[in-house]
Design an enzyme around this catalytic site. Structure first.
Site, mmCIF file in Angstrom:
data_model
loop_
_atom_site.group_PDB
_atom_site.id
_atom_site.type_symbol
_atom_site.label_atom_id
_atom_site.label_comp_id
_atom_site.label_asym_id
_atom_site.label_seq_id
_atom_site.Cartn_x
_atom_site.Cartn_y
_atom_site.Cartn_z
ATOM 1 N N ASP A 184 0.985 -1.283 0.025
ATOM 2 C CA ASP A 184 -0.371 -0.149 0.236
ATOM 3 C C ASP A 184 0.642 1.383 -0.082
ATOM 4 O O ASP A 184 1.787 1.245 0.287
ATOM 5 C CB ASP A 184 -0.418 0.404 1.708
ATOM 6 C CG ASP A 184 -1.906 1.209 1.185
ATOM 7 O OD1 ASP A 184 -1.957 1.374 -0.037
ATOM 8 O OD2 ASP A 184 -2.926 1.026 1.889
ATOM 9 N N HIS B 52 2.835 2.972 -9.282
ATOM 10 C CA HIS B 52 2.649 1.756 -9.444
ATOM 11 C C HIS B 52 3.614 1.067 -10.102
ATOM 12 O O HIS B 52 4.463 0.007 -9.541
ATOM 13 C CB HIS B 52 1.251 1.617 -10.073
ATOM 14 C CG HIS B 52 0.113 2.044 -9.007
ATOM 15 N ND1 HIS B 52 0.279 1.818 -7.961
ATOM 16 C CD2 HIS B 52 -0.949 3.073 -9.973
ATOM 17 C CE1 HIS B 52 -1.491 2.102 -7.300
ATOM 18 N NE2 HIS B 52 -1.570 2.929 -8.488
ATOM 19 N N LEU C 214 11.351 -20.089 -4.096
ATOM 20 C CA LEU C 214 10.546 -19.301 -3.843
ATOM 21 C C LEU C 214 8.466 -19.212 -4.698
ATOM 22 O O LEU C 214 9.475 -19.072 -5.891
ATOM 23 C CB LEU C 214 10.774 -18.231 -4.186
ATOM 24 C CG LEU C 214 9.585 -16.685 -3.283
ATOM 25 C CD1 LEU C 214 9.577 -17.067 -1.375
ATOM 26 C CD2 LEU C 214 10.131 -15.357 -3.736
HETATM 27 C C1 FPP Z 1 -1.873 0.009 -3.284
HETATM 28 O O1 FPP Z 1 -1.110 1.326 -3.224
HETATM 29 C C2 FPP Z 1 -1.348 -0.918 -4.129
HETATM 30 C C3 FPP Z 1 -2.136 -1.228 -5.182
HETATM 31 C C4 FPP Z 1 -3.657 -0.756 -5.520
HETATM 32 C C5 FPP Z 1 -1.635 -2.043 -6.686
HETATM 33 C C6 FPP Z 1 -0.058 -2.521 -5.968
HETATM 34 C C7 FPP Z 1 0.329 -2.772 -7.183
HETATM 35 C C8 FPP Z 1 2.095 -2.948 -7.773
HETATM 36 C C9 FPP Z 1 2.919 -2.856 -6.446
HETATM 37 C C10 FPP Z 1 2.666 -3.503 -8.398
HETATM 38 C C11 FPP Z 1 2.346 -4.651 -8.729
HETATM 39 C C12 FPP Z 1 3.083 -4.961 -9.408
HETATM 40 C C13 FPP Z 1 2.449 -5.529 -10.398
HETATM 41 C C14 FPP Z 1 3.904 -7.257 -11.015
HETATM 42 C C15 FPP Z 1 1.421 -6.869 -10.634
HETATM 43 P P1 FPP Z 1 -2.841 2.803 -3.484
HETATM 44 O O2 FPP Z 1 -2.460 3.073 -5.029
HETATM 45 O O3 FPP Z 1 -4.291 1.979 -2.600
HETATM 46 O O4 FPP Z 1 -1.273 3.853 -3.086
HETATM 47 P P2 FPP Z 1 -2.489 5.023 -1.957
HETATM 48 O O5 FPP Z 1 -3.073 4.458 -0.444
HETATM 49 O O6 FPP Z 1 -1.377 5.936 -1.232
HETATM 50 O O7 FPP Z 1 -3.616 5.457 -2.927
#
Ligand code: FPP
Length: 266
Positions: free
Chosen positions: A35, A52, A146
């Site tokens: 997050d 992201h 893993l």
């Molecule tokens: C939450 O942060 C994050 C997500 C919904 C997406 C997570 C995805 C990645 C870290 C990349 C994944 C990589 C692959 C290879 C699939 P948020 O957007 O809710 O952050 P915020 O709470 O600050 O708005």
């Protein structure tokens, strides 16, 4: 141990009470709610999707480090069944990320003996995302190190309902008895059912960004998990942060509802 984390253009100090030890148990299964990508980007006056993209780099870093530490399963919450409510542009970007990730990272995953798995309602992902995940799973299926398990279009309440529906259908077909349903047979029907039984439940769940909630993630499987919350945004989470989380786990007193030893009982 002190760590400095960038937050709103200033650094905050995150204190870790414990030191990581290679001699103490390393969790076999670690699950992470990644997050804070959006806030990481907004703090830099960048579009949310830049967070992201950076978060994807953290996935690579943490996968390699977890593999090096001997973790057996790393489950990463990449997209929830609720994330479709985000703006189209962001959803499209998130659906392209696995394609970019696997295109660039599968050769390294192969070298590291990492097996890719994806759990979630894959059939609702766009075709190009489905193809990328199927390819990555196929290309790494014989790897024995893993297991990098992405939760993609995953939601735990839906997972539990789907499991009940499958079990019910199965019982009806075999004219089985309701008493045949036990905790163990039920767990076979969950999306973690493909894992060996001793690896299905994470010993440690980490959530980044300072939020302290579970957000429909592995509700059945985390019954006895240790929870670790850190203020670091996911793009700032690094090898040291992973070791801090494991150090905290290593100092927990896990009793599973029992008492530690006979002397402690009244
Ligand atoms: C939450 O942060 C994050 C997500 C919904 C997406 C997570 C995805 C990645 C870290 C990349 C994944 C990589 C692959 C290879 C699939 P948020 O957007 O809710 O952050 P915020 O709470 O600050 O708005």
């Amino acid at each position: 141990m002190l760590r400095f984390l960038p937050q709103k253009n200033k650094y905050i100090v995150e204190e870790s009470e414990f030191s990581f030890s290679k001699e103490l148990p390393i969790p076999k299964h670690i699950a992470i709610i990644m997050d804070g990508n959006g806030r990481w980007a907004q703090n830099r006056r960048l579009p949310r999707v830049a967070g992201h993209k950076e978060g994807m780099e953290t996935v690579k870093k943490i996968t390699k480090h977890a593999s090096k530490l001997g973790v057996k399963v790393l489950t990463l919450y990449a997209f929830s069944t609720e994330n479709w409510k985000r703006p189209n542009e962001e959803v499209n970007f998130l659906m392209q990320l696995p394609v970019d990730f696997f295109d660039t990272f599968v050769p390294e995953l192969k070298k590291e003996n990492v097996r890719v798995e994806v759990m979630g309602y894959k059939e609702f992902l766009p075709k190009h995302t489905q193809e990328a995940v199927e390819r990555a799973m196929e290309e790494t299926k014989n790897n024995t190190g893993l297991i990098l398990n992405f939760a993609l279009n995953y939601g735990s309440r839906a997972e539990i309902i789907t499991a009940i529906q499958s079990l019910y259908t199965q019982l009806q077909a075999n004219q089985g008895n309701i008493n045949e349903i036990t905790e163990d047979t039920f767990a076979d029907y969950l999306m973690t059912g493909f894992l060996p039984t001793d690896l299905r439940d994470p010993e440690l769940v980490i959530r980044t960004s300072g939020e302290e909630r579970i957000s429909n993630f592995l509700l059945w499987q985390i019954a006895y998990s240790e929870l670790f919350f850190t203020r670091a945004f996911w793009p700032d989470f690094d090898e040291q942060a992973l070791e801090n989380a494991i150090a905290s786990y290593q100092n927990r007193d896990r009793r599973f509802g029992a008492v530690k030893n006979e002397e402690e009982s009244v």
